[in-house]
Scaffold this motif. Sequence first.
Motif, short mmCIF file in Angstrom:
data_model
loop_
_atom_site.label_atom_id
_atom_site.label_comp_id
_atom_site.label_asym_id
_atom_site.label_seq_id
_atom_site.Cartn_x
_atom_site.Cartn_y
_atom_site.Cartn_z
N ILE A 123 4.12 -15.72 -12.73
CA ILE A 123 3.18 -14.60 -12.72
C ILE A 123 3.84 -13.33 -12.20
CG2 ILE A 123 2.32 -14.97 -10.36
CD1 ILE A 123 0.12 -14.16 -13.42
N THR A 124 4.97 -13.47 -11.53
CA THR A 124 5.65 -12.30 -10.97
C THR A 124 6.18 -11.36 -12.05
OG1 THR A 124 7.70 -13.59 -10.79
CG2 THR A 124 6.30 -13.45 -8.83
N MET A 125 6.23 -11.82 -13.30
CA MET A 125 6.69 -10.93 -14.37
C MET A 125 5.70 -9.77 -14.59
SD MET A 125 5.97 -13.02 -17.91
CE MET A 125 4.35 -13.08 -18.68
N LEU A 126 4.49 -9.92 -14.06
CA LEU A 126 3.47 -8.87 -14.19
C LEU A 126 3.37 -7.99 -12.96
CD1 LEU A 126 0.58 -11.06 -15.68
CD2 LEU A 126 2.31 -9.76 -16.94
N ILE A 127 4.13 -8.31 -11.92
CA ILE A 127 3.95 -7.63 -10.64
C ILE A 127 5.11 -6.69 -10.35
CG2 ILE A 127 3.59 -7.98 -8.16
CD1 ILE A 127 2.61 -10.80 -8.78
N PRO A 128 4.84 -5.41 -10.04
CA PRO A 128 5.92 -4.49 -9.66
C PRO A 128 6.64 -5.01 -8.41
CG PRO A 128 3.87 -3.30 -10.08
CD PRO A 128 3.52 -4.75 -10.06
N LYS A 129 7.91 -4.69 -8.31
CA LYS A 129 8.72 -5.22 -7.20
C LYS A 129 8.13 -4.87 -5.84
CE LYS A 129 13.15 -5.34 -9.62
NZ LYS A 129 14.55 -4.83 -9.68
N GLU A 130 7.62 -3.65 -5.72
CA GLU A 130 7.12 -3.23 -4.41
C GLU A 130 5.79 -3.91 -4.05
OE1 GLU A 130 5.26 -0.30 -7.33
OE2 GLU A 130 7.18 -1.36 -7.09
N ARG A 131 5.23 -4.69 -5.00
CA ARG A 131 3.97 -5.37 -4.74
C ARG A 131 4.11 -6.89 -4.76
NH1 ARG A 131 -0.86 -2.42 -5.02
NH2 ARG A 131 -0.57 -0.20 -5.44
N LEU A 132 5.33 -7.40 -4.77
CA LEU A 132 5.53 -8.84 -4.81
C LEU A 132 4.94 -9.54 -3.58
CD1 LEU A 132 9.14 -9.10 -6.28
CD2 LEU A 132 7.00 -9.80 -7.38
N HIS A 133 4.88 -8.83 -2.47
CA HIS A 133 4.31 -9.42 -1.26
C HIS A 133 2.85 -9.80 -1.46
CE1 HIS A 133 3.13 -5.18 -1.01
NE2 HIS A 133 2.12 -5.60 -0.27
N GLU A 134 2.15 -9.11 -2.40
CA GLU A 134 0.75 -9.42 -2.64
C GLU A 134 0.57 -10.85 -3.15
OE1 GLU A 134 -0.71 -4.89 -3.91
OE2 GLU A 134 -0.67 -6.50 -5.39
N GLU A 135 1.52 -11.31 -3.99
CA GLU A 135 1.42 -12.66 -4.53
C GLU A 135 1.52 -13.70 -3.42
OE1 GLU A 135 1.16 -15.70 -7.50
OE2 GLU A 135 0.49 -13.64 -7.27
N VAL A 136 2.41 -13.48 -2.48
CA VAL A 136 2.57 -14.41 -1.35
C VAL A 136 1.29 -14.44 -0.53
CG1 VAL A 136 3.88 -14.90 0.74
CG2 VAL A 136 5.05 -14.01 -1.29
N GLU A 137 0.73 -13.26 -0.26
CA GLU A 137 -0.48 -13.18 0.55
C GLU A 137 -1.68 -13.81 -0.17
OE1 GLU A 137 -0.75 -9.01 1.18
OE2 GLU A 137 1.03 -8.91 2.47
N ILE A 138 -1.78 -13.56 -1.48
CA ILE A 138 -2.90 -14.11 -2.25
C ILE A 138 -2.83 -15.63 -2.29
CG2 ILE A 138 -3.84 -14.31 -4.59
CD1 ILE A 138 -3.18 -11.30 -4.92
N LEU A 139 -1.64 -16.19 -2.57
CA LEU A 139 -1.50 -17.64 -2.63
C LEU A 139 -1.84 -18.29 -1.28
CD1 LEU A 139 1.65 -18.15 -4.88
CD2 LEU A 139 -0.71 -18.75 -5.41
N ALA A 140 -1.47 -17.61 -0.20
CA ALA A 140 -1.78 -18.14 1.13
C ALA A 140 -3.29 -18.20 1.34
CB ALA A 140 -1.12 -17.28 2.20
#
Length: 463
Positions: free
Chosen positions: A182-199
Motif C-alpha cells: 500500500i506504500t506505493m500510494l503514500i508520499p514519502k513524508e507521510r509513510l509514518h501514517e501507515e505505521v500509526e494506522i496499522l498500530a
Amino acid sequence: MLDSNPLDIRLAAASLRALPVAVYTTDADGLIVSYNEAAATLWGVRPELGTVRWCGSWRLYHTDGRPMAHGDSPMAIAINEQRAIHGAEAVAERPDGTRVPFMAFPTPLHDTDGTMLGAVSTLVDLSSQQLVKRAQQHLAALVKSSHDAIISKDLAGIITTWNESAQRLFGYDAEEAVGKSITMLIPKERLHEEVEILARIRAGEVVDHFETVRLHKDGSRLPLSLTISPIREEDGTIIGVSKMARDITAQKESEERINALMREVNHRVKNQFAVINAMVRETSTRATDSVEFARQVSERIMALSRSHDLLVNGEWKGSSLFELLLAHVRAFGHEERVGMSGPAISLQPFAVQYLGMAFHELATNAVKYGALSSEAGSVEISWSVSGDDQFQLTWTELGALKPVATPANKGFGSIVLERVAPSAVSGKGELTYLPDGIRWSLIAPLHAIQAKTGSFDAAHHKS
C-alpha cells in the motif's frame, strides 16, 4: 447389519431425536417411519408415520423454482435406484409458505443378506448459508459499484482487493495493485501514517474520516478522506484492513474559495469601516448640532448601503455606472428630471463605493439647494472615454431656483467631490458653482474605474 437388541434400538431412537440436524427414516416402500424434531421444524409439519411417503415436507421444489413431485425427491431416487445420494439440493415449502432450501443425504439400509430394509436421510438447512451467500454477493456488488475507492490489505500492508473506483481514483488497475504494498500510494513524508494506522487497527480501532494525501499513478497528489476498519475472523482475530478512500479535491477547493472569500470580505469590511470613520469624522467637524450630525451620518450610511446592495447583487464583481447613478438619484424621487448618457461601463467595487458617495452628495445638494429644488430644474449626466483611455464624467444642473453661490466654507460634500472620490479612482475632480446650479466633472484613468471583467460597449441611457 441391524442389531435388534431393544436397548440399542432405544438408544438409536433417542440419538436420532437429539440430533441438531434433520434426520428421518423410511421403510423399503418409502413410507416415513421416524423423524426427529429438527426434521419437523425444517418441514413445518409433523407427517403421520407410515402414511406419508418419500419426504415429510408440504411441497417440494427444484432449486430453480420448478415444482418437484415427492416421487422425484432425493429419498425416492435413493430407494428406487438403491444407491446413496450425497448432497442433492431441493427446496421444501412449509404450510405457511416459507421456503427452506436444503441439501439431502439419503442412504439405503440393508440387512445381512442384502435385502433393502429402508433408508435414512439427513437434511441440511441451507437457509443461513444462502443468506450469507446473498449477503456476500450484495456486498461484492456494493463494493464494485461504490463511488468510493475500497481497498483491503493484510496486516503487512499488502493489497488484497481493489475495486473499480480505486482504479479510477489512483490510476492503477487491479492487476497492478493487488499483491503490492500500500506504500506505493503514500508520499514519502507521510509513510509514518501507515505505521500509526496499522498500530491502531491492530488495537481494534476504526479510523474514521482521516484526511490525508495520497499519490496517483502519474505522481499527482490526491487529497483524500480515509475510513479504515479492521477485518476479523469469526473468532474476532484481526487478519487485515479495509480502507475506504474518498476524493475530497472539490471539498478542499471549496474550502479554499470560502477562505479566500472570507479574506476578501474582511478586507472590504475594513475598507467600509475606514470610509464610515472618515465620514463620521468629517461630518462631526461641520455639523451645527447633534441632531444635524445624526441626520447627515444616517443619510450617508444609507447611501453607502445602496452601493453595497448593488455590489451584493453583482456578486461583488462590480456594478454598471448607469445602475449606480439611478440608485442614488431614485432615492430622492426626481429621476424623471435626470438625463443620463454614455457608454456602458461596469465599475469595479472600489469605484462603486466612492463614486456612489459622490453621486449621493450631488443628488442631496440638487434636491435641497440646486436644480431639483425647482419644478423647472433638471440634471444632465454624461460620460465618455477618450482615445487614451481616460474616463470623463460631468454632472450638470440646469434651472436652479436661485443662483448658487460659492460657499465660504467647504462642507463634507465638497471634500468628497473634490478630493475623496477623485483620489480613490486616481483622478481629478472639479466642482464649479454656476447661476443654474452645480457642475461637477471627473477625469480618471479607465483602468481605475472599470471592472476587470466588465465590458465597454456603446450604449445610451435616458431616465
